[in-house]
Design a protein around this motif. Structure first.
Motif, PDB file in Angstrom:
ATOM      1  N   THR A  21    -107.760  54.202 -63.235  1.00 39.46           N
ATOM      2  CA  THR A  21    -106.957  53.964 -64.425  1.00 39.46           C
ATOM      3  C   THR A  21    -107.272  52.596 -65.033  1.00 39.46           C
ATOM      4  N   ARG A  22    -106.736  52.379 -66.225  1.00 39.89           N
ATOM      5  CA  ARG A  22    -106.878  51.067 -66.871  1.00 39.89           C
ATOM      6  C   ARG A  22    -106.236  49.989 -65.993  1.00 39.89           C
TER       7      ARG A  22
ATOM      8  N   ALA B 293    -109.815  59.288 -68.678  1.00 43.14           N
ATOM      9  CA  ALA B 293    -108.855  58.944 -67.621  1.00 43.14           C
ATOM     10  C   ALA B 293    -108.757  57.434 -67.450  1.00 43.14           C
TER      11      ALA B 293
ATOM     12  N   ARG C 291    -108.789  55.239 -69.585  1.00 41.34           N
ATOM     13  CA  ARG C 291    -107.996  54.604 -70.636  1.00 41.34           C
ATOM     14  C   ARG C 291    -106.495  54.745 -70.393  1.00 41.34           C
ATOM     15  N   GLU C 292    -106.123  55.573 -69.418  1.00 40.47           N
ATOM     16  CA  GLU C 292    -104.707  55.759 -69.098  1.00 40.47           C
ATOM     17  C   GLU C 292    -104.235  54.650 -68.169  1.00 40.47           C
ATOM     18  N   ILE C 293    -102.943  54.337 -68.240  1.00 40.57           N
ATOM     19  CA  ILE C 293    -102.430  53.184 -67.508  1.00 40.57           C
ATOM     20  C   ILE C 293    -101.933  53.534 -66.113  1.00 40.57           C
ATOM     21  N   ASP C 294    -101.562  54.811 -65.859  1.00 46.93           N
ATOM     22  CA  ASP C 294    -101.019  55.151 -64.542  1.00 46.93           C
ATOM     23  C   ASP C 294    -101.718  56.378 -63.973  1.00 46.93           C
TER      24      ASP C 294
ATOM     25  N   ALA D  46    -100.894  60.094 -65.459  1.00 48.76           N
ATOM     26  CA  ALA D  46    -101.527  60.382 -66.749  1.00 48.76           C
ATOM     27  C   ALA D  46    -103.036  60.537 -66.602  1.00 48.76           C
ATOM     28  N   ALA D  47    -103.667  59.656 -65.823  1.00 46.92           N
ATOM     29  CA  ALA D  47    -105.116  59.734 -65.631  1.00 46.92           C
ATOM     30  C   ALA D  47    -105.494  61.023 -64.917  1.00 46.92           C
TER      31      ALA D  47
ATOM     32  N   VAL E 158    -105.425  63.972 -67.331  1.00 49.88           N
ATOM     33  CA  VAL E 158    -106.594  63.979 -68.199  1.00 49.88           C
ATOM     34  C   VAL E 158    -107.814  64.485 -67.452  1.00 49.88           C
TER      35      VAL E 158
END
Length: 576
Positions: free
Chosen positions: A317-318, A552, A554-557, A560-561, A564
């Motif tokens: 993740t990000r 994925a 670019r997602e923070i958690d 969410a990743a 994706v």
């Protein structure tokens, strides 16, 4: 000459799976499963190994790529684990795989002038002397100025001095594949894209229900096979709990084990972005962070967080990326940015879960366990990459006890892996090899570090077709011959297998291999019998996987990743 692990070999292996009864069936094609297959076959047992995806497709291709004793485990007073790992490191560097495992210096910066040098120095001195540690150079105490000469990219105020010590490095995916090929060389039946869907039982055995094999689905054709074996050894790492449930055992119950997955994320950046002449190890509030030389790149990592989502493609993740950048930038003169990152990868550690809280995966055991939850089934779990051979030996020892016959003790501490025999002589003759193949000496040196004495098989492809001596467009660090060899000799069945694991194009190139993909697909198509439609499908599937991975990140958690990443099926699954 080695035994090729190509399409014809796979067809023969599938016939053997359907027709033969084996002494041992190994489930899982990671480094431990490959090690189990080699240990068992080198004792004279008949062996089959099945892997649901590709060799090293999971944890064994996504590690920090270190063969090490685990310096931080000394602080936890786990001397036995460190001694065992250092002994294995020594064997790999000197005897078992000198072509694949090589020493690397690491700089450990010091922040306190007096007590830390004595405290850390005592630990590193112990690290130098335990087990097989003496095969590598001893540590050095460095002053502030001397440390900055070794690491000019570090901020002057990031250290008051340093200790430099040695560990070793490996391409984890290539090593795993090579161990599996070595097992095949001695007679093991090795089959990838073959998934265990259930277990066979002998209902007439004493007590009823002894495991006597497995139901296996060939994921390439859809065919169902009944594979008979006197003992089944499960070595599936983070999938251990799922296999136990498949066998009817409940993870955590008496006579079972529970494995907690921990996600580790690594970044790949260009070598020129960090001015170091040595590897680097940094302490963080949770664990340690490595900066590891990787050809013309650095690998920077890792994280250590619990993971209970999809195990096939754990998503970085990000937040993971930002965490690594924050900690490494704290000591660098020129901070790294997101734009400097060439590749990102995430893997799952299979940690033995005990009473530690789920959020404390960093404290879970790196020890391994071998259990027999029921007759005919052995499970090996936990451990670390460096100690794969010990884990394999222990698992086979337990399986042998259930065979009811005398079987020789393990000999894998004296069995070099494929490519080790004759490696040093060929390395000394690298100029002759280069001249014969019409390649630069530096290129042949690179090939020797990937194939060892099997390099002559790769060069034979170039001699037969000089065009295969050209670099792959978009992945110039590799020759076209290497893509072909990956299919004809190394068991690659899909474009992803070649670009992600047989080579490391996916993490080493900024476009993650999208330019190279059509070239490689065309190169391997004839050996795999692909038509134009299949070539396009493989390229499209690979591109879809790359795009999902980038999305994925670019997602923070994690949740969410993961969502994706799951939106795009695994590339191989789309075209099987």
């Amino acid at each position: 000459m080695s035994v090729p692990m190509g399409p014809r070999a796979r067809e023969a292996a599938l016939r053997r799976l359907a027709e033969d009864e084996f002494d041992v069936l190994v489930v899982g094609g990671g480094v431990v499963g490959a090690g189990v297959a080699l240990d068992a076959v080198s004792r004279g047992l008949s062996v089959a190994l099945v892997e649901a995806r590709d060799l090293a497709a999971g944890t064994s291709s996504r590690s920090s790529k270190l063969i090490h004793g685990g310096l931080r485990y000394l602080e936890q007073l786990d001397f036995r684990l460190v001694r065992e790992a250092l002994r294995e490191r020594g064997l790999l560097v000197t005897r078992l795989a000198p072509h694949l495992v090589r020493p690397v210096p690491f700089l450990l910066p010091l922040r306190h002038r007096v007590w830390e040098r004595g405290y850390v120095g005592a630990g590193v001195l112990l690290y130098d002397t335990l087990g097989g540690a003496r095969v590598l150079p001893r540590h050095r105490q460095l002053s502030h100025s001397r440390a900055l000469r070794e690491a000019p990219g570090l901020r002057s105020d990031a250290l008051v001095g340093a200790i430099q010590y040695y560990d070793a490095q490996v391409d984890d995916a290539r090593f795993t594949m090579t161990v599996a090929r070595t097992a095949m060389q001695y007679g093991a039946c090795v089959t990838t894209r073959a998934k265990v869907t259930g277990f066979l039982r002998d209902t007439l055995s004493e007590g009823g229900g002894q495991v006597v094999g497995a139901l296996v689905r060939d994921l390439e054709s859809g065919a169902e096979l009944r594979v008979r074996a006197r003992q089944v050894i499960n070595a599936t790492g983070v999938w251990t709990d799922e296999i136990q449930r498949l066998a009817g055992a409940s993870p955590g119950s008496r006579g079972s084990v529970t494995v907690q997955a921990s996600k580790g994320v690594h970044l790949v950046v260009p070598r020129e972005k960090i001015r170091l002449d040595t590897g680097l190890i940094l302490r963080t509030e949770k664990s340690v962070l490595f900066v590891i030389p990787w050809g013309p790149h650095w690998i920077v990592g890792t994280t250590d967080t619990p993971w209970d989502l999809d195990k096939v493609e754990p998503a970085p993740t990000r937040a993971d990326i930002d965490y690594i950048l924050e900690h490494v930038n704290a000591v660098l003169r020129t901070p790294l940015t997101h734009d400097d990152i060439e590749g990102v990868y995430a893997g799952l550690r299979p940690l033995l879960a005990g009473s530690a809280a789920r959020s404390q995966t960093v404290k879970l055991s790196r020890e391994h366990a071998v259990i027999r939850p029921e007759p005919g089934l052995v499970i090996v779990a936990g451990g670390k990459y460096t100690t794969y051979r010990v884990m394999a030996k222990d698992a086979v020892d337990v399986a042998v006890a259930g065979l009811g016959q005398k079987v020789p003790a393990s000999v894998t501490d004296r069995v070099p892996v494929l490519g080790a025999a004759g490696f040093e002589a060929l390395r000394n003759n690298r100029r002759r090899l280069a001249g014969r193949a019409g390649l630069p000496v530096a290129r042949v040196e690179h090939l020797l570090g990937r194939y060892g004495s099997c390099v002559e098989e790769v060069l034979a492809l170039v001699e037969a077709d000089p065009g295969l001596g050209d670099p792959i467009p978009g992945a110039e660090g590799y020759l076209k011959a290497e893509a072909v060899y990956a299919v004809t000799h190394e068991g690659a069945l899909h474009l992803e297998d070649v670009l992600v694991r047989r080579t490391r194009v996916f993490i080493e190139e900024r476009d993650h291999g999208l330019v190279a993909a059509p070239v490689v697909a065309a190169l391997i198509a004839p050996a795999l019998g692909w038509d134009d439609d299949r070539v396009r499908a493989e390229i499209d599937a690979y591109r879809s996987g790359v795009e999902a991975d980038l999305a994925a990140q670019r997602e923070i958690d994690d949740t969410a990743a993961n969502a994706v990443r799951l939106a795009a099926a695994a590339p191989a699954d789309q075209v099987a």
